[in-house]
Design an enzyme around this catalytic site. Sequence first.
Site, PDB file in Angstrom:
ATOM      1  N   HIS A 162       0.821  -1.219   0.000  1.00 34.98           N
ATOM      2  CA  HIS A 162       0.000   0.000   0.000  1.00 34.98           C
ATOM      3  C   HIS A 162       0.851   1.264   0.000  1.00 34.98           C
ATOM      4  O   HIS A 162       0.350   2.341  -0.283  1.00 34.98           O
ATOM      5  CB  HIS A 162      -0.918   0.003   1.224  1.00 34.98           C
ATOM      6  CG  HIS A 162      -1.996  -1.033   1.128  1.00 34.98           C
ATOM      7  ND1 HIS A 162      -3.294  -0.734   0.788  1.00 34.98           N
ATOM      8  CD2 HIS A 162      -1.961  -2.383   1.288  1.00 34.98           C
ATOM      9  CE1 HIS A 162      -4.017  -1.840   0.762  1.00 34.98           C
ATOM     10  NE2 HIS A 162      -3.228  -2.858   1.066  1.00 34.98           N
ATOM     11  N   ASP A 370       3.362   9.832  -0.481  1.00 37.02           N
ATOM     12  CA  ASP A 370       2.238   9.002  -0.023  1.00 37.02           C
ATOM     13  C   ASP A 370       1.982   7.919  -1.058  1.00 37.02           C
ATOM     14  O   ASP A 370       1.981   8.208  -2.265  1.00 37.02           O
ATOM     15  CB  ASP A 370       0.973   9.883   0.132  1.00 37.02           C
ATOM     16  CG  ASP A 370       0.083   9.435   1.279  1.00 37.02           C
ATOM     17  OD1 ASP A 370       0.069   8.228   1.564  1.00 37.02           O
ATOM     18  OD2 ASP A 370      -0.592  10.297   1.876  1.00 37.02           O
TER      19      ASP A 370
HETATM   20  P1  ADP Z   1      -2.862   6.719   5.549  1.00 46.40           P
HETATM   21  O1  ADP Z   1      -3.226   5.384   4.998  1.00 46.40           O
HETATM   22  O2  ADP Z   1      -1.416   7.057   5.419  1.00 46.40           O
HETATM   23  O3  ADP Z   1      -3.332   6.970   6.932  1.00 46.40           O
HETATM   24  P2  ADP Z   1      -4.929   7.688   3.729  1.00 46.40           P
HETATM   25  O4  ADP Z   1      -5.317   9.085   3.397  1.00 46.40           O
HETATM   26  O5  ADP Z   1      -4.713   6.804   2.570  1.00 46.40           O
HETATM   27  O6  ADP Z   1      -3.633   7.802   4.650  1.00 46.40           O
HETATM   28  O7  ADP Z   1      -6.042   7.002   4.619  1.00 46.40           O
HETATM   29  C1  ADP Z   1      -6.472   7.618   5.807  1.00 46.40           C
HETATM   30  C2  ADP Z   1      -7.843   7.062   6.167  1.00 46.40           C
HETATM   31  O8  ADP Z   1      -8.086   7.354   7.543  1.00 46.40           O
HETATM   32  C3  ADP Z   1      -8.961   7.702   5.382  1.00 46.40           C
HETATM   33  O9  ADP Z   1      -9.940   6.729   5.092  1.00 46.40           O
HETATM   34  C4  ADP Z   1      -9.514   8.754   6.354  1.00 46.40           C
HETATM   35  O10 ADP Z   1     -10.884   9.029   6.202  1.00 46.40           O
HETATM   36  C5  ADP Z   1      -9.266   8.097   7.690  1.00 46.40           C
HETATM   37  N1  ADP Z   1      -9.040   9.109   8.740  1.00 46.40           N
HETATM   38  C6  ADP Z   1      -8.067  10.041   8.802  1.00 46.40           C
HETATM   39  N2  ADP Z   1      -8.193  10.817   9.897  1.00 46.40           N
HETATM   40  C7  ADP Z   1      -9.276  10.365  10.555  1.00 46.40           C
HETATM   41  C8  ADP Z   1      -9.929  10.749  11.761  1.00 46.40           C
HETATM   42  N3  ADP Z   1      -9.488  11.762  12.519  1.00 46.40           N
HETATM   43  N4  ADP Z   1     -11.030  10.056  12.108  1.00 46.40           N
HETATM   44  C9  ADP Z   1     -11.478   9.031  11.356  1.00 46.40           C
HETATM   45  N5  ADP Z   1     -10.899   8.615  10.221  1.00 46.40           N
HETATM   46  C10 ADP Z   1      -9.814   9.275   9.816  1.00 46.40           C
HETATM   47  C1  G6P Z   2      -0.978   3.128   6.242  1.00 47.17           C
HETATM   48  C2  G6P Z   2      -0.442   1.727   6.048  1.00 47.17           C
HETATM   49  C3  G6P Z   2      -1.388   0.703   6.667  1.00 47.17           C
HETATM   50  C4  G6P Z   2      -1.647   1.064   8.118  1.00 47.17           C
HETATM   51  C5  G6P Z   2      -2.174   2.486   8.225  1.00 47.17           C
HETATM   52  C6  G6P Z   2      -2.397   2.942   9.668  1.00 47.17           C
HETATM   53  O1  G6P Z   2      -2.144   3.240   5.505  1.00 47.17           O
HETATM   54  O2  G6P Z   2      -0.247   1.466   4.662  1.00 47.17           O
HETATM   55  O3  G6P Z   2      -0.857  -0.595   6.577  1.00 47.17           O
HETATM   56  O4  G6P Z   2      -2.562   0.156   8.711  1.00 47.17           O
HETATM   57  O5  G6P Z   2      -1.251   3.382   7.619  1.00 47.17           O
HETATM   58  O6  G6P Z   2      -1.262   2.786  10.429  1.00 47.17           O
HETATM   59  P1  G6P Z   2      -1.217   1.838  11.715  1.00 47.17           P
HETATM   60  O7  G6P Z   2       0.225   1.858  12.113  1.00 47.17           O
HETATM   61  O8  G6P Z   2      -2.118   2.485  12.715  1.00 47.17           O
HETATM   62  O9  G6P Z   2      -1.704   0.492  11.320  1.00 47.17           O
END
Ligand code: ADP
Ligand code: G6P
Length: 498
Positions: A162, A370
């Site tokens: 991912h 990202d």
């Molecule tokens: P990453 O995977 O690096 O965290 P992404 O933008 O791909 O970044 O995915 C983040 C996910 O987490 C999204 O589905 C977003 O809606 C969710 N998210 C981010 N911040 C919050 C929050 N404060 N509360 C609930 N969901 C959140």
């Molecule tokens: C990114 C990674 C996921 C991971 C998520 C949240 O999206 O690709 O594998 O689950 O961040 O991070 P965490 O450390 O809370 O699992």
Amino acid sequence: MRQSSLVVVANRLPIDDNQAPDGACEWRRSPGGLVSALHPLLRHTPATWVGWAGGTGPAPALPDVDGVRMHTVALSPEDLRDHYEGFANATLWPLYHDSVEQPQHHRRWWEAYQRVNQRFAEATAEVAEPGGVVWVQDYHLQLVPGLLRALRPDLRIGFFLHVPFPPPELFMQLPRRAELLRGMLGADLVGFQRVQAAHNFAQLVTRVLELPATDRRIGIDDRVVRIGAFPVSIDTAEMAALADRPDVAARAHRLRQDLGDPRQVILSVDRMDYTKGIEQRLKAYSELLASGDVKVRDTVLVQVAMPSRERVGQYQILRERIEREVGRINGEFGRVGEPAIHYLTQPFDRAELAALYRVADVMAVTPLRDGMNLVAKEYVAARVDDTGALLLSEFAGTAAELSQAYLVNPHDLEGLKQGLRAALRADPADSTQRMLAMRAHLHQHDIRAWARSYLHALDEGGALVSRLTSTDAGSDGTARVPRPTTPTGSPAVHQAGG
Ligand code: ADP
Ligand code: G6P
């Protein structure tokens, strides 16, 4: 042990430890992410999800969630420290994100990574039925495909990363680079977010393992491993339907009033991570306030920054720096009852997030690097009236698809300021043109299309894929199951995003 024809293996299980309105704690299916993508498929196939339930201690026995079996893998305090916080999140994570923070290398972390990957492989070997399909997710589990193949050569194994896969110059720094590549090559299909990542992988395999490789195929032993790009997406229809709900529209309206009815709202939603470019964005915003390009009276910034991986030193330092900067900017530019930045570190439910997206005239998504960035896609899906401007980093995987966004280089402070100014002053007709194009793209390239294309390539037209129909609406992500008695610590914020 009951066995399944499809097994998803991810570091985290697709459930959150959640507080119910009556105060009781329950496990709840995580909204969004992989579970939404795979739900239609998993419902019609005897499926198991192998993963960690958060926290340390013995693995809790969890009930099925929406008919999907939850097979828990336990992590000890040492595994948590050395595998999850160490090798996964202080070695691989920074290295794979352009080394925007210095990756750390410790031999003890590597031992834990091997040990935990072995545990996941053994758990998977137990629950996969003969000839079944296994889909392994993300950087925490890169050795699982190889370890699993050694245990169960009968399985069809997929691996999907991912996060970005770095260029050879960076990957070559890893002391255990050969083992990591070999681990991934245990899969029949290795999927990445971007074509460039598949290219980097092929180059590395040639250089480090001296195997014949193209950007599509790699020969190893007597097998061919296929590689390719499969950009992950969101449940576009679900987010659009949520944003269109009258209560969500009303909530968005109230939010705008609560923000002081500004002329424009800028929103950022990030996991608190140094890859997200939060500090650079705050600096750009602060300079626009200082120059008078942006005035607190008519523009507000809402920064949602959900704390993440809080015991890792680099994340602790980042949080301190961000909070100091937010305090400084509010102190310098805010007025009584009118802060320059509304800073929120809480988790929000999907409806509240949709309301926030609806209220945002400009969505600023400016990561330094990202793999994908699903927040950008969620914003576009939620703009049901086709308005709004997306300011998007060129270094997010999403930029390859959402090219109609206002693209910026977040390392270039002047460029970032210029992009923000342009998004704030965008011609509404132009913004709508852009938004329409992006929305059309996301409706076609949603998370079901992603799962279908990956599994189609993995299963080579087998029976699994035919069950994944695009007409299946899935469920609303609110399935709840009683909480087991074993405490397992802090919940996941969300499932693997991008
Ligand atoms: P990453 O995977 O690096 O965290 P992404 O933008 O791909 O970044 O995915 C983040 C996910 O987490 C999204 O589905 C977003 O809606 C969710 N998210 C981010 N911040 C919050 C929050 N404060 N509360 C609930 N969901 C959140
Ligand atoms: C990114 C990674 C996921 C991971 C998520 C949240 O999206 O690709 O594998 O689950 O961040 O991070 P965490 O450390 O809370 O699992």
